[in-house]
Design an enzyme around this catalytic site. Structure first.
Site, PDB file in Angstrom:
ATOM      1  N   HIS A 108       6.369   8.431 -14.605  1.00 32.43           N
ATOM      2  CA  HIS A 108       7.034   7.275 -14.283  1.00 32.43           C
ATOM      3  C   HIS A 108       7.058   6.102 -15.433  1.00 32.43           C
ATOM      4  O   HIS A 108       5.746   5.643 -15.707  1.00 32.43           O
ATOM      5  CB  HIS A 108       6.299   6.780 -13.036  1.00 32.43           C
ATOM      6  N   HIS A 156       9.141   2.720 -17.562  1.00 34.45           N
ATOM      7  CA  HIS A 156      10.172   1.698 -17.515  1.00 34.45           C
ATOM      8  C   HIS A 156      10.457   1.636 -19.113  1.00 34.45           C
ATOM      9  O   HIS A 156       9.559   1.100 -19.755  1.00 34.45           O
ATOM     10  CB  HIS A 156       9.950   0.504 -17.027  1.00 34.45           C
ATOM     11  N   LYS A 195      15.462   7.945  -7.177  1.00 36.08           N
ATOM     12  CA  LYS A 195      14.281   6.727  -7.113  1.00 36.08           C
ATOM     13  C   LYS A 195      14.622   5.899  -5.658  1.00 36.08           C
ATOM     14  O   LYS A 195      15.751   5.313  -5.619  1.00 36.08           O
ATOM     15  CB  LYS A 195      14.331   5.966  -8.333  1.00 36.08           C
ATOM     16  N   HIS A 241       9.109   3.974  -4.408  1.00 35.11           N
ATOM     17  CA  HIS A 241       8.443   2.807  -4.632  1.00 35.11           C
ATOM     18  C   HIS A 241       7.781   2.418  -3.223  1.00 35.11           C
ATOM     19  O   HIS A 241       8.426   1.859  -2.372  1.00 35.11           O
ATOM     20  CB  HIS A 241       9.178   1.475  -5.162  1.00 35.11           C
ATOM     21  N   HIS A 264       3.004   5.405  -8.215  1.00 35.33           N
ATOM     22  CA  HIS A 264       1.918   4.660  -8.594  1.00 35.33           C
ATOM     23  C   HIS A 264       1.188   4.192  -7.324  1.00 35.33           C
ATOM     24  O   HIS A 264       1.129   2.978  -6.550  1.00 35.33           O
ATOM     25  CB  HIS A 264       2.637   3.295  -9.346  1.00 35.33           C
ATOM     26  N   ASP A 312       3.917   3.877 -15.184  1.00 33.00           N
ATOM     27  CA  ASP A 312       4.526   2.603 -14.692  1.00 33.00           C
ATOM     28  C   ASP A 312       4.478   1.634 -15.874  1.00 33.00           C
ATOM     29  O   ASP A 312       4.455   0.569 -15.633  1.00 33.00           O
ATOM     30  CB  ASP A 312       4.109   2.337 -13.431  1.00 33.00           C
TER      31      ASP A 312
HETATM   32 ZN   LIG Z   1       7.749   1.173 -11.980  1.00 32.70          ZN
END
Ligand SMILES: [Zn+2]
Length: 347
Positions: A14, A16, A100, A137, A175, A248
């Site tokens: 995970h 970004h 996602k 999420h 997460h 994350d």
């Molecule tokens: Zn994230």
């Protein structure tokens, strides 16, 4: 005295990376230690179609330092207009490894997320058929639900009903931040896995709020009480293959973090592996680190373990990590655990 530990090159399930100048600045931080990463699609505009994911992958590959041993694993951003055929084609071509789900408004750039889950039923059913995982999420966004309860309520109101309605759907709870989520994963079959971040193993909500507000510890889902951090540690270090690393790592410019309405995200790409070595050693579980960071994720995603290795070493002197990463538009602060770390990655 130097202690060392060699493990299969880890992956980040995970991550970004953003785009443009930010992508160029942060990608080398991940590519240094990780073989692969599941790349989050919450750009502006989001990565919704297979064609957009292919184009984003090209931009990532173009930004990679020469000789890097790193492969981006692409994802699609689920919207109420997502076309099941486009998803299936992107999966069949090998391009896309997950879809996602952001509940609308849950976190950074999630405005295009899902409000009415009936409208994505056909996509989820197709994903169950073809074995394509759904990454969630896991927070509800209802204004009447306290921010510290949003993950637990998501399990009851959204996740469990989706999984009952879509038998065989493979889901990653991303997460996770609560004992509730860890317990839910353990109570289910192998179609459910969960990622745990580096920072949620280290901070609880006091770190954010006590002694003055600490914007660099603010992330979503927000860190919870200490008992939840302890539960996450127990899950990560247990050896249970359903739990694996997803950092994350989420870069924001300092100016966007240190603001009256500061952005959510901790940037841990730079120092995650030394921090994890510290955490696992502290819990007497160094022998479980390879499973968490390098083996359990590929097993869930049905991919081979990386052939390359990574060696961590522990020294008398504390490791000096950069405080900030520079980008064209300003600095990004690297996550600081608040205590010295003696582990580093051998180069
Ligand atoms: Zn994230």
């Amino acid at each position: 005295m130097t202690q060392s530990l060699t493990i299969a090159r880890p992956d980040d399930w995970h991550l970004h990376l953003r785009d443009g100048a930010m992508l160029a600045a942060v990608l080398p931080e991940t590519a240094r230690d990780f073989g692969r990463a599941i790349i989050m699609p919450n750009l502006v505009p989001p990565v919704v179609t297979g064609a957009q994911a292919a184009a984003y992958r090209e931009r990532i590959l173009a930004a990679l330092p020469e000789g890097a041993d790193f492969a981006p694993l692409m994802t699609l951003y689920l919207t109420e207009d997502t076309d099941p055929d486009d998803v299936a084609a992107a999966h069949a071509s090998g391009l896309v490894k997950a879809v996602k789900l952001y509940p609308a408004g849950a976190t950074t750039n999630s405005a295009s997320g899902v409000s009415n889950f009936e409208n994505v039923r056909a996509v989820l059913e197709r994903m169950a058929e073809i074995g394509l995982p759904l990454c969630t999420h896991g927070e509800v966004t209802d204004h009447d639900i306290d921010i510290f309860d949003r993950e637990a309520v998501f399990i009851d109101r959204v996740l469990d009903p989706i999984r009952r309605a879509t038998p065989g759907l493979r889901v990653v709870m991303e997460h996770i931040t609560t004992a509730n989520a860890a317990d839910y994963v353990r109570s289910q079959d192998a179609n459910l896995g969960a990622t745990i971040t580096t920072h949620h193993l280290i901070i609880n909500r006091n770190h954010i709020l006590v002694g003055g507000i600490k914007p660099h510890y603010y992330c979503l889902p927000v860190a919870k009480r200490e008992e939840h951090r302890v539960a996450l540690r127990a899950a990560a270090t247990s050896g249970d293959a359903r739990f694996f690393l997803g950092t994350d790592s989420a870069p924001h410019l300092d100016g966007d973090k240190l603001a009256p309405c500061g952005c959510a995200g901790c940037f841990t790409a730079t120092n995650t592996m030394p921090l994890l070595a510290h955490v696992f050693e502290e819990d007497g579980a160094l022998d479980k680190l390879e499973g968490f960071a390098s083996l359990n994720g590929p097993a869930f995603y049905r991919l081979p373990v990386n052939a390359a290795k990574l060696t961590l070493q522990k020294s008398e002197a504390a490791t000096q990590f950069p405080e900030k990463i520079d980008t064209e538009n300003g600095p990004v602060t690297v996550f600081d655990p608040g205590y010295p770390i003696h582990w580093s990655v051998a180069r």
